[in-house]
Scaffold this motif. Structure first.
Motif, mmCIF file in Angstrom:
data_model
loop_
_atom_site.group_PDB
_atom_site.id
_atom_site.type_symbol
_atom_site.label_atom_id
_atom_site.label_comp_id
_atom_site.label_asym_id
_atom_site.label_seq_id
_atom_site.Cartn_x
_atom_site.Cartn_y
_atom_site.Cartn_z
ATOM 1 N N VAL A 187 92.099 39.314 12.336
ATOM 2 C CA VAL A 187 92.544 38.666 11.095
ATOM 3 C C VAL A 187 93.286 37.375 11.466
ATOM 4 C CG1 VAL A 187 93.736 39.003 8.904
ATOM 5 C CG2 VAL A 187 92.786 40.961 10.098
ATOM 6 N N LEU A 189 87.200 46.478 -2.097
ATOM 7 C CA LEU A 189 87.553 45.219 -2.747
ATOM 8 C C LEU A 189 88.308 45.371 -4.055
ATOM 9 C CD1 LEU A 189 84.669 42.697 -2.066
ATOM 10 C CD2 LEU A 189 87.073 42.562 -1.370
ATOM 11 N N GLY A 190 87.945 46.408 -4.834
ATOM 12 C CA GLY A 190 88.642 46.600 -6.103
ATOM 13 C C GLY A 190 90.110 46.869 -5.885
ATOM 14 N N ALA A 191 90.391 47.844 -5.017
ATOM 15 C CA ALA A 191 91.772 48.200 -4.726
ATOM 16 C C ALA A 191 92.503 47.037 -4.071
ATOM 17 C CB ALA A 191 91.814 49.422 -3.814
ATOM 18 N N PHE A 192 91.798 46.289 -3.244
ATOM 19 C CA PHE A 192 92.434 45.230 -2.484
ATOM 20 C C PHE A 192 92.759 44.018 -3.355
ATOM 21 C CE2 PHE A 192 92.535 41.831 0.788
ATOM 22 C CZ PHE A 192 93.542 42.368 1.567
ATOM 23 N N LEU A 193 91.851 43.695 -4.291
ATOM 24 C CA LEU A 193 92.075 42.521 -5.150
ATOM 25 C C LEU A 193 92.939 42.845 -6.362
ATOM 26 C CD1 LEU A 193 88.470 40.967 -5.146
ATOM 27 C CD2 LEU A 193 90.471 40.091 -3.934
ATOM 28 N N ASP A 194 93.018 44.100 -6.713
ATOM 29 C CA ASP A 194 93.799 44.536 -7.880
ATOM 30 C C ASP A 194 95.227 43.981 -7.818
ATOM 31 O OD1 ASP A 194 95.180 45.936 -9.842
ATOM 32 O OD2 ASP A 194 95.409 47.716 -8.560
ATOM 33 N N PHE A 212 96.600 43.264 -2.449
ATOM 34 C CA PHE A 212 97.381 42.372 -1.578
ATOM 35 C C PHE A 212 98.305 41.433 -2.350
ATOM 36 C CE2 PHE A 212 93.853 39.541 -2.537
ATOM 37 C CZ PHE A 212 94.472 38.314 -2.646
ATOM 38 N N TRP A 213 97.948 41.138 -3.629
ATOM 39 C CA TRP A 213 98.814 40.225 -4.399
ATOM 40 C C TRP A 213 100.235 40.773 -4.481
ATOM 41 C CZ3 TRP A 213 96.773 35.578 -5.470
ATOM 42 C CH2 TRP A 213 95.379 35.462 -5.596
ATOM 43 N N ARG A 239 101.056 51.077 -3.765
ATOM 44 C CA ARG A 239 101.021 49.650 -4.076
ATOM 45 C C ARG A 239 102.043 48.863 -3.260
ATOM 46 N NH1 ARG A 239 101.693 49.494 -10.358
ATOM 47 N NH2 ARG A 239 100.334 51.291 -10.079
ATOM 48 N N PHE A 256 96.400 35.693 9.896
ATOM 49 C CA PHE A 256 97.760 36.213 10.123
ATOM 50 C C PHE A 256 98.360 35.684 11.431
ATOM 51 C CE2 PHE A 256 97.151 40.430 7.505
ATOM 52 C CZ PHE A 256 96.982 39.659 6.364
ATOM 53 N N VAL A 283 100.579 45.130 3.738
ATOM 54 C CA VAL A 283 99.228 44.664 3.422
ATOM 55 C C VAL A 283 98.191 45.143 4.448
ATOM 56 C CG1 VAL A 283 99.407 42.428 4.640
ATOM 57 C CG2 VAL A 283 97.918 42.655 2.635
ATOM 58 N N PRO A 294 102.966 39.269 6.400
ATOM 59 C CA PRO A 294 102.381 37.925 6.476
ATOM 60 C C PRO A 294 102.506 37.165 5.155
ATOM 61 C CG PRO A 294 100.857 39.587 7.289
ATOM 62 C CD PRO A 294 101.983 40.325 6.641
ATOM 63 N N HIS A 334 85.476 50.656 -4.458
ATOM 64 C CA HIS A 334 86.476 51.614 -3.991
ATOM 65 C C HIS A 334 86.218 52.044 -2.548
ATOM 66 C CE1 HIS A 334 89.925 53.977 -5.027
ATOM 67 N NE2 HIS A 334 89.376 55.108 -4.639
ATOM 68 N N LEU A 344 94.458 46.576 3.999
ATOM 69 C CA LEU A 344 93.275 45.998 4.650
ATOM 70 C C LEU A 344 92.464 47.075 5.362
ATOM 71 C CD1 LEU A 344 94.281 42.658 6.437
ATOM 72 C CD2 LEU A 344 92.275 43.036 5.019
#
Lengths: 118, 804
Positions: free
Chosen positions: B711, B30-35, B40-41, B169, B714, B173, B764, B21, B177
């Protein structure tokens, strides 16, 4: 058999919770199952782990599959890994946290059982 | 034991949760980002539009209908101006929220609040240049005009309506990030973006570097290497007679040079290679008999692009073109009756003054009295560090940007800054009126209030008029004033007033049958007002040469000229060097270079090999030639290529051509041979490290960079496009023809063609992110679609949306 059942249950409950609340609330279903349902440590960890692993991989995979694919491609390239590995890593992160949460819930349950037996 | 076991796993779980978190360095939580539910999904998009067909928005007075074409260009039909600009704000936020947020943070000194300490130097710099203060002052000024206030408020409300509709959500993105939430829009945030444009377009000065160059070269060589008015000037307005112009009398003075070189720093200087082309051809020289107009501003090639394309319709406007997200109205484009295009004036409106301090350093000398500094306190939020307070001293000129607390060592002289962008002004009202102009007179009336950054505003209409006006407010200067660091104690050195706008260079339906500008000098030497700045010497000559040679110009000719890759620097430089090389024996080891340069057609096409050899040679040549400048600990202005080539032709045994690191004495010939060897070596090195063919496009590597420069996933790199700075098709590795526009002004209606380097979506993860890039690189345009009604069915309209 129980593992399959609980895996599905964790995934289903986490899906509900996560649809409404922030990401970290995913620990709630495994903790609750750990407290009240699981009977073994292995079961607690692996059911929770697999449940979230599958939920996250399938959910992320569906979003990727129904999109142009650019997002995952760019992210995978940022981390320097193939998209499949990114998808797998996503599942493992969710799964690991859920697994530990399930185990914590289960161990908490055991402390109470010990007390009752005494 | 069981408690211990529980505590251990619970702690482990908590620790993992904490790590997942937390943002660690540049890595997002990472948790929030990969969730997949919020990370980002969620930003993965398809080409299919999923917006609701009707949407209630609080703040709209009436109903707004929006039709989207196949490039996601919104055609906005509103019942009032307020609703129109509300909707523009909403739609720009929907597609470009991060870009808007980030641009206003960069310009307004709020970057460190989201990226932490590494943004602090930029925040202090923009604030110490006075950009935040200037935007606040501008809003206080704009607000006094009721119409402007309404527009700015409506636009702001539209942006905020979108921001408030977002849940985390659905954040773009980049917010995920960097792990921060978008904050509300304000009119000051818009105006600070206006100041960012002023920074990019009107803050290029070399006062310190030129002062040093004058001392370093001496008066005679300085004149040869930095002459602002060379013989083949080819100015924007070549034909006006200024004999009748009554010019105000000034208290004149002479530049005062210090007895030794001054020091400064090169901290974030604006890029000298922003520029633009525009030209309009009168009906007397077109195949159709009707005017044609072209424009291509050369800005940093960013992703998302600096431009967002749209059509604006309300009861009093029907305009189409591109805007800069964050700024209401159509900045460049056309309406039902006229078309317009801008290039940058490039005149120096930013001057530095040497300050003489009192003994206690609390005041500075001006006109024999000591004046107190004003102090402006800048409070800068720094992520993870709280609020940093920066006290900036202000003189009556403006801020003291650099001092011992910022980018300068304490032994150096302080400089006060006077910059036109500090003066309150209302450029957006001019653009508002220009969007609604319908003929020459209304065009002139519209732009009259525009002050900075000064632009060469080109115009053509359906009546057959073409016109070009250098629009902006410029200081009155005595000869050489403002070119060097000024004497802050002498009232004669300060700006004593401004040139009347009516005296700015301009013409309407010129005799030569076309009007054009490409950032060159505005007027002939007979222009009675002195000015200086940074000017172009190549694109203008090429454009005028091509236009003058063709008296039946077609749209295809216009397109061809926008894509013209003629390399005039190469042609000029080699025309000086080949006579030298022809009279000497070139060593065998340099034959590769010689053969390639000899056979090169002087065209910088994407597949050109000769262009690579020339570039490698020319960079090496300048590196070896200007070595004396680099060896100084002080920044010394380098001459422009144009002046250097003329210098080569006339002074071939000058000490500048000596290579200091050798024990021998070099002249131009010896230096050029050394540069050939060095250029060949850099090509060989490139070939070792690249597996691409050795062609201009790969050597140059034009890259569209995302605003988050680190990044790289992008970015879009290796764009297969030709051209370079100082070529009409002005695409260097980082800058280029960001918007290419051509209009054909027929009496029955305007046909227009346009394209920009990017795509409408700023996401992106969207297929619309870089949708136009391939076609842009190929030099093609889209036919622009000006709709008559929002409900019209057209095979290029893919979606309709109603807001109420």
């Amino acid at each position: 058999m129980r593992v399959i059942l609980f895996t599905g249950l964790v995934a289903l409950l986490a899906f509900g919770v996560q649809s409404l609340f922030p990401w970290w609330t995913l620990i709630i279903p495994p903790v609750l199952l750990g407290l009240f349902v699981y009977r073994k440590g292995n079961e607690a960890f692996f059911s929770s782990f697999l449940g979230l692993l599958l939920l996250w991989i399938i959910h992320a995979g569906l979003q990727h599959a129904t999109s142009s694919g650019d997002m995952a491609a760019r992210m995978a390239s940022t981390f320097g890994i193939p998209i499949v590995v990114l998808l797998l890593a996503t599942g493992v992160v969710g799964g690991l946290l859920a697994g530990l949460a399930g185990l914590s819930g289960f161990y908490l349950q055991r402390t109470q059982q010990k007390k009752r037996r005494n | 034991m069981t408690w211990l076991r529980f505590l251990f796993t619970a702690l482990l779980t908590a620790a993992l949760l904490y790590v997942l978190h937390t943002r660690i360095g540049p890595v997002p939580p990472l948790g929030a980002f990969l969730d997949p539910f919020g990370g980002f999904w969620q930003n993965a998009e398809s080409a299919t539009i999923e917006w609701p067909e009707t949407l209630d928005l609080e703040g709209l007075d009436g109903q707004v209908k929006v039709a989207y074409d196949d490039r996601l260009v919104p055609h906005i039909f509103a019942e009032s101006d307020e609703d129109l600009y509300f909707m523009q704000g909403y739609l720009e936020a929907r597609h470009r929220l991060f870009q808007m947020d980030f641009m206003s943070r960069i310009a307004g000194g709020q970057l460190a609040e989201v990226i932490g300490e590494r943004g602090l130097a930029i925040d202090r710099y923009t604030r110490r240049l006075g950009m935040r203060k200037a935007a606040e002052d501008a809003w206080a000024f704009v607000e006094q005009d009721p119409q402007s206030r309404k527009i700015m408020q409506a636009y702001t409300d539209g942006v905020n309506a979108y921001i408030q509709s977002l849940t985390p959500r659905h954040y773009p993105v980049e917010f995920k990030l960097l792990d921060y939430a978008p904050t509300n829009w304000t009119p000051v945030r818009s105006l600070v973006i206006m100041k960012l444009m002023a920074f990019n377009l009107s803050s290029y000065d070399r006062d310190v570097e030129l002062t040093n160059a004058y001392l370093f070269f001496g008066a005679q060589d300085f004149h040869r290497l930095f002459d602002l008015f060379p013989y083949d000037l080819d100015p924007i307005i070549p034909d006006t007679n200024y004999a009748e112009m009554a010019v105000a009398q000034l208290d004149t003075a002479q530049p005062v040079f210090p007895d030794h070189l001054a020091h400064w720093n090169d901290f974030l200087r604006p890029q000298p290679h922003v520029g633009s082309n525009n030209w309009a051809v009168h009906g007397s020289r077109t195949a159709s008999g009707y005017p044609m107009l072209a424009n291509d501003p050369h800005l940093r090639l960013s992703l998302p692009a600096i431009w967002y394309e749209q059509q604006h319709v309300s009861p009093n406007v029907n305009a189409y073109g591109v805007s800069i997200p964050g700024l209401p109205m159509i900045t460049l484009g056309y309406n039902s009756d006229i078309a317009w295009g801008f290039t940058n004036a490039g005149r120096d409106v930013k001057d530095w003054y040497r300050l003489t301090l009192s003994d206690d350093k609390k005041a500075y000398l001006f006109d024999s009295t000591y004046m107190d500094f004003d102090i402006r306190v800048e409070e800068i939020k720094v992520r993870g560090m709280g609020t940093i307070v920066d006290s900036v001293r202000y003189t009556h000129y403006g801020p003291v940007t650099f001092d011992s607390t910022f980018q300068q060592d304490s032994s150096r002289i302080l400089l006060g800054l006077r910059w036109k962008a500090h003066d309150p002004s209302n450029e957006l009202l001019a653009i508002y009126k220009l969007n609604r102009a319908h003929d020459y007179d209304s065009y002139k009336a519209a732009i009259a209030g525009y002050t900075n950054p000064a632009q060469n505003m080109l115009f053509a209409d359906r009546n057959g008029d073409i016109a070009l006006t250098q629009q902006g407010v410029f200081p009155l200067l005595w000869p050489k004033q403002g070119r060097f660091v000024g004497d802050g104690t002498d009232p004669a050195h300060q700006w004593q007033g401004f040139i009347p706008i009516a005296h700015n260079p301009q013409h309407r339906n010129p005799d030569r049958g076309f009007a054009s500008s490409a950032n060159q000098q505005a007027a002939t030497e007979s222009y009675p007002y002195y000015y200086c700045g940074s000017f172009e010497y190549y694109r203008n000559r090429r454009i005028n040469e091509v236009l003058a040679a063709d008296s039946v110009i077609t749209i295809e000719d216009m397109i061809r000229l926008q894509n013209d890759n003629k390399h005039l620097i190469g042609e000029d430089a080699l025309s000086v060097l080949f006579p030298l090389w022809d009279n000497t024996v070139i060593p065998d080891s340099l034959q590769d270079m010689l053969i390639e340069l000899r056979s090169w057609d002087r065209i910088a096409d994407p597949n050109s090999v000769g262009a690579v050899y020339f570039d490698a040679f020319w960079e090496a040549f300048k590196h070896l030639c200007l070595d004396e400048l680099r060896q100084s600990e002080h920044p010394i202005a380098a001459p422009k290529d144009y002046h250097l080539i003329r210098f080569m032709a006339s002074q071939d045994d000058h000490w500048l051509f000596n290579i200091d690191s050798t024990s021998t004495q070099e002249d131009l010939l010896a230096l050029s041979l050394a540069a050939m060897a060095r250029g060949q070596a850099s090509i060989a090195k490139w070939q070792e490290t690249h597996d691409k063919p050795l062609t201009w496009q790969y050597w140059k590597n034009t890259t569209l960079q995302h605003w988050l420069s680190t990044v790289s996933a992008f970015h879009i790199d290796q764009v297969p496009i030709g051209g370079d700075a100082h070529i009409v098709n002005a695409n260097s590795s980082t800058h280029g023809g960001s918007w290419r526009f051509i209009a054909h002004l027929k009496p029955e209606g305007i046909e227009a063609y346009g394209i920009y380097a990017g795509g409408q979506s700023g996401n992106p993860g969207s297929p619309y992110y870089g949708q136009f890039v391939d076609k842009w690189a190929a030099g093609e345009h889209y036919e622009l679609l000006m709709l008559d009604s929002p409900t019209v069915s057209h095979d290029r309209i893919i979606y309709h949306q109603t807001f109420e």
